[in-house]
Design a protein around this motif. Structure first.
Motif, mmCIF file in Angstrom:
data_model
loop_
_atom_site.group_PDB
_atom_site.id
_atom_site.type_symbol
_atom_site.label_atom_id
_atom_site.label_comp_id
_atom_site.label_asym_id
_atom_site.label_seq_id
_atom_site.Cartn_x
_atom_site.Cartn_y
_atom_site.Cartn_z
ATOM 1 N N ALA A 1 29.513 31.711 32.993
ATOM 2 C CA ALA A 1 28.774 30.709 33.763
ATOM 3 C C ALA A 1 29.459 30.416 35.090
ATOM 4 C CB ALA A 1 28.632 29.423 32.943
ATOM 5 N N PHE A 2 30.786 30.394 35.078
ATOM 6 C CA PHE A 2 31.550 30.138 36.293
ATOM 7 C C PHE A 2 31.276 31.224 37.340
ATOM 8 C CE2 PHE A 2 35.401 31.134 38.740
ATOM 9 C CZ PHE A 2 35.602 29.934 39.409
ATOM 10 N N GLU A 3 31.373 32.481 36.929
ATOM 11 C CA GLU A 3 31.193 33.573 37.882
ATOM 12 C C GLU A 3 29.759 33.641 38.397
ATOM 13 O OE1 GLU A 3 32.816 37.321 36.679
ATOM 14 O OE2 GLU A 3 34.579 36.390 35.767
ATOM 15 N N GLU A 4 28.793 33.261 37.573
ATOM 16 C CA GLU A 4 27.403 33.256 38.009
ATOM 17 C C GLU A 4 27.131 32.161 39.038
ATOM 18 O OE1 GLU A 4 25.190 32.831 34.420
ATOM 19 O OE2 GLU A 4 25.215 34.986 33.947
ATOM 20 N N ALA A 5 27.871 31.044 38.947
ATOM 21 C CA ALA A 5 27.607 29.900 39.817
ATOM 22 C C ALA A 5 28.521 29.823 41.032
ATOM 23 C CB ALA A 5 27.734 28.598 39.010
ATOM 24 N N LEU A 6 29.589 30.620 41.063
ATOM 25 C CA LEU A 6 30.587 30.509 42.126
ATOM 26 C C LEU A 6 30.026 30.938 43.471
ATOM 27 C CD1 LEU A 6 33.555 29.875 42.839
ATOM 28 C CD2 LEU A 6 34.059 32.293 42.384
ATOM 29 N N THR A 7 30.174 30.087 44.464
ATOM 30 C CA THR A 7 29.728 30.445 45.797
ATOM 31 C C THR A 7 30.583 31.578 46.372
ATOM 32 O OG1 THR A 7 29.334 29.589 48.029
ATOM 33 C CG2 THR A 7 31.195 28.666 46.855
ATOM 34 N N GLY A 8 29.929 32.539 47.006
ATOM 35 C CA GLY A 8 30.642 33.677 47.577
ATOM 36 C C GLY A 8 31.149 34.660 46.548
ATOM 37 N N ARG A 9 30.575 34.602 45.336
ATOM 38 C CA ARG A 9 31.059 35.489 44.270
ATOM 39 C C ARG A 9 30.958 36.946 44.715
ATOM 40 N NH1 ARG A 9 26.428 33.011 43.127
ATOM 41 N NH2 ARG A 9 24.540 34.185 42.607
ATOM 42 N N GLY A 10 31.943 37.712 44.295
ATOM 43 C CA GLY A 10 32.011 39.112 44.688
ATOM 44 C C GLY A 10 32.754 39.332 45.981
ATOM 45 N N HIS A 11 33.039 38.242 46.706
ATOM 46 C CA HIS A 11 33.713 38.374 47.999
ATOM 47 C C HIS A 11 34.907 37.441 48.113
ATOM 48 C CE1 HIS A 11 30.313 40.777 49.390
ATOM 49 N NE2 HIS A 11 29.523 39.852 48.863
ATOM 50 N N ARG A 12 35.431 37.010 46.974
ATOM 51 C CA ARG A 12 36.576 36.101 46.991
ATOM 52 C C ARG A 12 37.379 36.304 45.716
ATOM 53 N NH1 ARG A 12 34.426 30.053 46.528
ATOM 54 N NH2 ARG A 12 36.622 29.664 46.079
ATOM 55 N N PRO A 13 38.664 35.992 45.747
ATOM 56 C CA PRO A 13 39.461 36.074 44.514
ATOM 57 C C PRO A 13 38.981 35.039 43.511
ATOM 58 C CG PRO A 13 40.866 35.935 46.470
ATOM 59 C CD PRO A 13 39.477 35.612 46.926
ATOM 60 N N LEU A 14 39.078 35.384 42.232
ATOM 61 C CA LEU A 14 38.682 34.466 41.171
ATOM 62 C C LEU A 14 39.907 33.763 40.605
ATOM 63 C CD1 LEU A 14 36.097 36.568 39.115
ATOM 64 C CD2 LEU A 14 35.627 34.767 40.784
ATOM 65 N N PRO A 15 39.835 32.454 40.424
ATOM 66 C CA PRO A 15 40.930 31.771 39.733
ATOM 67 C C PRO A 15 40.941 32.156 38.257
ATOM 68 C CG PRO A 15 39.097 30.271 40.028
ATOM 69 C CD PRO A 15 38.729 31.537 40.754
ATOM 70 N N ASP A 16 42.112 32.090 37.672
ATOM 71 C CA ASP A 16 42.212 32.310 36.237
ATOM 72 C C ASP A 16 41.712 31.063 35.509
ATOM 73 O OD1 ASP A 16 42.825 33.598 33.894
ATOM 74 O OD2 ASP A 16 44.943 33.050 33.916
ATOM 75 N N ILE A 17 41.081 31.255 34.366
ATOM 76 C CA ILE A 17 40.654 30.141 33.516
ATOM 77 C C ILE A 17 41.324 30.342 32.175
ATOM 78 C CG2 ILE A 17 38.709 28.930 32.475
ATOM 79 C CD1 ILE A 17 36.916 30.069 34.663
ATOM 80 N N ARG A 18 42.220 29.423 31.816
ATOM 81 C CA ARG A 18 43.031 29.623 30.618
ATOM 82 C C ARG A 18 43.148 28.333 29.815
ATOM 83 N NH1 ARG A 18 48.311 29.857 34.485
ATOM 84 N NH2 ARG A 18 47.087 31.482 35.488
ATOM 85 N N ILE A 19 43.516 28.476 28.564
ATOM 86 C CA ILE A 19 43.668 27.343 27.660
ATOM 87 C C ILE A 19 45.030 26.674 27.876
ATOM 88 C CG2 ILE A 19 43.879 26.671 25.223
ATOM 89 C CD1 ILE A 19 41.039 27.266 25.936
ATOM 90 N N ALA A 20 45.050 25.348 27.817
ATOM 91 C CA ALA A 20 46.300 24.598 27.908
ATOM 92 C C ALA A 20 47.231 24.967 26.755
ATOM 93 C CB ALA A 20 46.005 23.103 27.899
ATOM 94 N N GLU A 21 48.513 24.795 26.976
ATOM 95 C CA GLU A 21 49.507 25.206 25.987
ATOM 96 C C GLU A 21 50.149 24.047 25.232
ATOM 97 O OE1 GLU A 21 52.468 27.610 27.842
ATOM 98 O OE2 GLU A 21 51.070 29.239 28.352
ATOM 99 N N LEU A 22 50.256 22.889 25.852
ATOM 100 C CA LEU A 22 51.063 21.811 25.272
ATOM 101 C C LEU A 22 50.309 20.927 24.301
ATOM 102 C CD1 LEU A 22 53.135 20.687 28.390
ATOM 103 C CD2 LEU A 22 53.699 22.409 26.661
ATOM 104 N N GLY A 23 48.990 21.042 24.262
ATOM 105 C CA GLY A 23 48.204 20.241 23.342
ATOM 106 C C GLY A 23 48.373 18.755 23.585
ATOM 107 N N GLY B 1 44.192 28.228 42.066
ATOM 108 C CA GLY B 1 44.546 29.526 41.524
ATOM 109 C C GLY B 1 44.272 29.622 40.046
ATOM 110 N N ALA B 2 44.170 28.462 39.381
ATOM 111 C CA ALA B 2 43.923 28.461 37.936
ATOM 112 C C ALA B 2 43.253 27.162 37.519
ATOM 113 C CB ALA B 2 45.231 28.634 37.159
ATOM 114 N N PHE B 3 42.382 27.283 36.543
ATOM 115 C CA PHE B 3 41.861 26.140 35.810
ATOM 116 C C PHE B 3 42.502 26.154 34.428
ATOM 117 C CE2 PHE B 3 38.290 26.691 38.794
ATOM 118 C CZ PHE B 3 38.106 25.384 39.218
ATOM 119 N N ILE B 4 43.074 25.030 34.036
ATOM 120 C CA ILE B 4 43.662 24.890 32.713
ATOM 121 C C ILE B 4 42.708 24.039 31.884
ATOM 122 C CG2 ILE B 4 45.685 24.227 31.390
ATOM 123 C CD1 ILE B 4 46.203 26.342 33.578
ATOM 124 N N ILE B 5 42.199 24.585 30.791
ATOM 125 C CA ILE B 5 41.237 23.880 29.954
ATOM 126 C C ILE B 5 41.963 23.272 28.762
ATOM 127 C CG2 ILE B 5 39.067 24.017 28.687
ATOM 128 C CD1 ILE B 5 38.843 24.671 31.687
#
Length: 322
Positions: A278-300, A256-260
């Motif tokens: 780049a993620f959306e361009e490479a994702l298999t089934g793009r346009g026909h599936r929910p996208l995970p959130d990609i967000r920055i880590a908080e705790l450092g 559901g999420a990628f934490i970077i």
């Protein structure tokens, strides 16, 4: 208030903190790592633990986040690239020295757990932490549980190979993901650009003292924040590889999420925006599936300490002998 100690053991430092059940670090200490001597490393870990438990008598357990392969019993470091640990029974040694139950975990897993419980992953039961640092580390949470694999050494995502027979990696293979999407990869791109196109890379060379070898990560980030085209091109290249790797992981794990996290995450949207493209361009089934959130880590840098401490809190009894 349940207190445990988390220890982040890396090739250069041993950082430890007393952590409460809300993920708050109450006090923190740090020592250099005697990385070439396993006995002295264990003694350094015991030193920082004893210092902290001397001030907080109610500490009940210790979690060690180790930069290496940790076995399925969470007791032995099988291999650590930046430490002289080979089949090292570190849990037993530290328990003997400090008199508390100890749980050992891979540092990427500990960081992922910390972010899942107390950081950017709160409320998401399916997530992948990707730490873009010198290399690439990470951890995987599936249905609220830390995924470790059959032998305890899963989630070494920096070493899935993206380029057959590509750049040589420190792990011994060629073409690993971390050779193309890490902090080291960013520096490689910047130095290479400065060598072949010095006119384009003028600002990078200026910040690097006039030599490609003088360019490091902070210089590339500074130039990118200034809007330098060469530095921004380097970030786009790294983000392209990172986004493609996330798309492959998404095809397998469907989080559901990628934490970077990691040092590169300090670049914020300079890195995150092109990763998402780049993620959306490479994702298999793009346009026909929910996208995970990609967000920055908080705790450092605190995530590994917090995560290791919490893993010791929630699972000390059947995985520690003291």
């Amino acid at each position: 208030m349940a207190l445990t100690i988390g220890v982040d053991v890396g090739g250069t430092k041993v950082a430890a903190g007393v952590v409460d059940d809300r993920g708050t670090i109450l006090e923190k200490v740090r020592r250099p790592t005697p990385s070439t001597n396993p006995k002295e490393t264990a003694e350094t870990i015991a030193e920082v633990v004893d210092l902290l438990k001397g001030k907080y008598a109610e500490v009940s357990a210790v979690g060690l986040g180790a930069a290496g392969f940790v076995d399925e019993t969470r007791s032995t470091v099988l291999f650590a690239p930046n430490l002289a640990w080979r089949e090292e029974p570190i849990r037993e040694k530290v328990e003997h020295l400090v008199g508390l139950p100890v749980v050992v975990e891979n540092d990427g897993n500990a960081t992922a757990w910390g972010e899942a419980k107390f950081g950017a992953g709160r409320g998401e039961n399916f997530l992948v932490l990707v730490a873009l640092g010198t290399g690439i580390g990470g951890g995987i949470i599936i249905n609220g549980e830390l995924y470790r694999g059959r032998f305890g050494i899963g989630a070494e995502m920096g070493h899935f190979r993206v380029v057959p027979d590509g750049r040589r990696c420190g792990c011994g293979n060629r073409g690993c993901w971390e050779q193309y999407a890490s902090g080291n990869a960013l520096v490689h791109e910047a130095r290479d650009l400065a060598r072949v196109a010095p006119a384009m890379a003028g600002r990078l060379l200026e910040l690097g003292g006039g030599r490609p070898e003088g360019i490091s990560g902070p210089e590339v980030s500074q130039a990118a924040r200034e809007g330098d085209k060469a530095a921004l091109e380097c970030f786009r290249t790294i983000a392209h590889w990172a986004g493609q790797g996330l798309a492959d992981l998404s095809a397998i794990l469907d989080p559901g999420a990628f934490i970077i996290g990691g040092g590169l995450s300090d670049a914020g949207d300079l890195l995150l925006d092109p990763i998402r493209v780049a993620f959306e361009e490479a994702l298999t089934g793009r346009g026909h599936r929910p996208l995970p959130d990609i967000r920055i880590a908080e705790l450092g840098s605190a995530a590994g300490i917090v995560g290791a401490a919490d893993l010791a809190r929630v699972r000390p009894l059947h995985e520690a002998s003291v």
